[in-house]
Enzyme design. Structure first.
Site, PDB file in Angstrom:
ATOM      1  N   SER A 114       0.839  -1.209   0.000  1.00 32.65           N
ATOM      2  CA  SER A 114       0.000   0.000   0.000  1.00 32.65           C
ATOM      3  C   SER A 114       0.866   1.247   0.000  1.00 32.65           C
ATOM      4  CB  SER A 114      -0.877   0.020   1.250  1.00 32.65           C
ATOM      5  OG  SER A 114      -1.542  -1.204   1.387  1.00 32.65           O
TER       6      SER A 114
HETATM    7  N1  SAH Z   1       0.778  -4.958   4.521  1.00 27.55           N
HETATM    8  C1  SAH Z   1       1.268  -5.488   3.289  1.00 27.55           C
HETATM    9  C2  SAH Z   1       0.280  -5.257   2.178  1.00 27.55           C
HETATM   10  C3  SAH Z   1      -0.010  -6.521   1.476  1.00 27.55           C
HETATM   11  S1  SAH Z   1      -1.328  -6.483   0.319  1.00 27.55           S
HETATM   12  C4  SAH Z   1       2.643  -4.957   2.962  1.00 27.55           C
HETATM   13  O1  SAH Z   1       3.161  -4.091   3.690  1.00 27.55           O
HETATM   14  O2  SAH Z   1       3.229  -5.428   1.997  1.00 27.55           O
HETATM   15  C5  SAH Z   1      -2.536  -7.449   1.168  1.00 27.55           C
HETATM   16  C6  SAH Z   1      -2.179  -8.869   1.431  1.00 27.55           C
HETATM   17  O3  SAH Z   1      -3.315  -9.467   2.048  1.00 27.55           O
HETATM   18  C7  SAH Z   1      -1.864  -9.726   0.211  1.00 27.55           C
HETATM   19  O4  SAH Z   1      -0.581 -10.256   0.332  1.00 27.55           O
HETATM   20  C8  SAH Z   1      -2.921 -10.821   0.247  1.00 27.55           C
HETATM   21  O5  SAH Z   1      -2.467 -12.092  -0.175  1.00 27.55           O
HETATM   22  C9  SAH Z   1      -3.291 -10.832   1.710  1.00 27.55           C
HETATM   23  N2  SAH Z   1      -4.578 -11.448   2.042  1.00 27.55           N
HETATM   24  C10 SAH Z   1      -5.764 -11.373   1.402  1.00 27.55           C
HETATM   25  N3  SAH Z   1      -6.688 -12.120   2.041  1.00 27.55           N
HETATM   26  C11 SAH Z   1      -6.068 -12.683   3.130  1.00 27.55           C
HETATM   27  C12 SAH Z   1      -6.469 -13.571   4.163  1.00 27.55           C
HETATM   28  N4  SAH Z   1      -7.703 -14.061   4.246  1.00 27.55           N
HETATM   29  N5  SAH Z   1      -5.559 -13.929   5.097  1.00 27.55           N
HETATM   30  C13 SAH Z   1      -4.282 -13.471   5.047  1.00 27.55           C
HETATM   31  N6  SAH Z   1      -3.836 -12.648   4.082  1.00 27.55           N
HETATM   32  C14 SAH Z   1      -4.718 -12.250   3.126  1.00 27.55           C
END
Ligand code: SAH
Length: 272
Positions: A114
């Site tokens: 993000s």
């Molecule tokens: N905070 C992260 C942002 C990652 S984007 C960073 O700093 O990089 C959001 C992430 O949420 C993705 O990797 C996606 O695979 C994950 N995601 C989506 N649904 C999820 C779930 N049910 N449990 C765990 N992770 C999930």
């Protein structure tokens, strides 16, 4: 507080997601230092003044922090964490030169890290929760969506402990690599379905999600401590898009407030 840094040691623990009937690998990334004010840490690391001109330089992060402050982020611990964590180390080297722009970036598997202003806004909202205000830190944190681990690294500087869940194994592994050797408080990475939260270590003072669904999973609210705060993107049909939802668990019940419009990747069930 000056303590010699110890090398990181992991994996150290294997947990199971309670009730999920599925093993969830948990790596405990050992604390290399006790919870400490980020400014003290910067001073201890000699990072008080900008050094160098490349992405390794504190100056490039200081400019990002100045922009965040100008955009209204006034939470000092959050700004200090942004000044310390090297975002360029969490993205593909081909994208590293964009790491300190206010932009989301691809991290593989159709997922994105993000943009800094949104991450800062969410962390600042968490800090305004009752427990966080009283304690001066985020307490015990549950993060859903580890992704590349950048936000987990920020959280680890702002909390007593962080448990971060990712449903995509390659990203869970990538985050573990990215966080290796980083300075952090107690940080556990879980490979599992974050819609279930993580009951074995509940309750949490702060819950933050980096992926948005149509509604909040019940487990997140069940695992939120009294005085705790949850911040998550949720689809709001009335506004026709995702909005940041803030939920406080007060002794008399849950209080919900809708905040900014946002655009996060979808919250999905199961693992892959
Ligand atoms: N905070 C992260 C942002 C990652 S984007 C960073 O700093 O990089 C959001 C992430 O949420 C993705 O990797 C996606 O695979 C994950 N995601 C989506 N649904 C999820 C779930 N049910 N449990 C765990 N992770 C999930």
């Amino acid at each position: 507080m000056n303590r010699p840094a110890r090398p990181g040691r992991f994996p150290l623990a294997l947990d199971r997601l309670a009730g999920a009937g599925r093993p969830a690998a948990t790596e405990l990334l050992r604390p290399q230092r006790p919870l400490q004010h980020a400014a003290q840490h910067a001073a201890a690391q000699g990072q008080g003044a900008p050094q160098g001109l490349g992405l390794d330089s504190a100056a490039v992060r200081a400019r990002m922090v100045a922009r965040l402050r100008a955009e209204g982020i006034g939470c000092a611990p959050v700004l200090q964490a942004f000044a310390l964590v090297e975002r360029h180390r969490f993205v593909d080297s081909a994208l590293a030169n964009q790491a300190y722009e206010d932009t989301s970036l691809p991290i593989g598997l159709s997922q994105t890290i993000s943009k800094p202003s949104v991450v800062a806004r969410m962390l600042a909202l968490l800090f305004e929760g009752e427990s966080a205000r009283a304690a001066g830190h985020l307490g015990r944190v549950l993060e859903i969506g580890t992704g590349c681990g950048y936000q987990a690294a920020l959280l680890a500087r702002l909390a007593r402990s962080v448990l971060s869940i990712e449903r995509l194994k390659p990203l869970h592994d990538k985050a573990r690599q990215n966080l290796e050797g980083q300075r952090h408080g107690e940080l556990r990475l879980v490979f599992g379905d974050g819609t279930l939260g993580h009951a074995p270590r509940a309750p949490y003072d702060s819950v933050v999600a980096a992926a948005g669904g149509d509604q909040l999973p019940a487990a997140w609210l069940e695992q939120l401590a009294v005085g705790g705060r949850l911040v998550a993107p949720v689809h709001d049909p009335a506004r026709g898009g995702q909005v940041l939802l803030v939920v406080d668990r007060q002794p008399q019940g849950l209080v919900r407030r809708w905040h900014d419009a946002v655009h996060f990747v979808p919250l999905k069930s199961g693992t892959a």
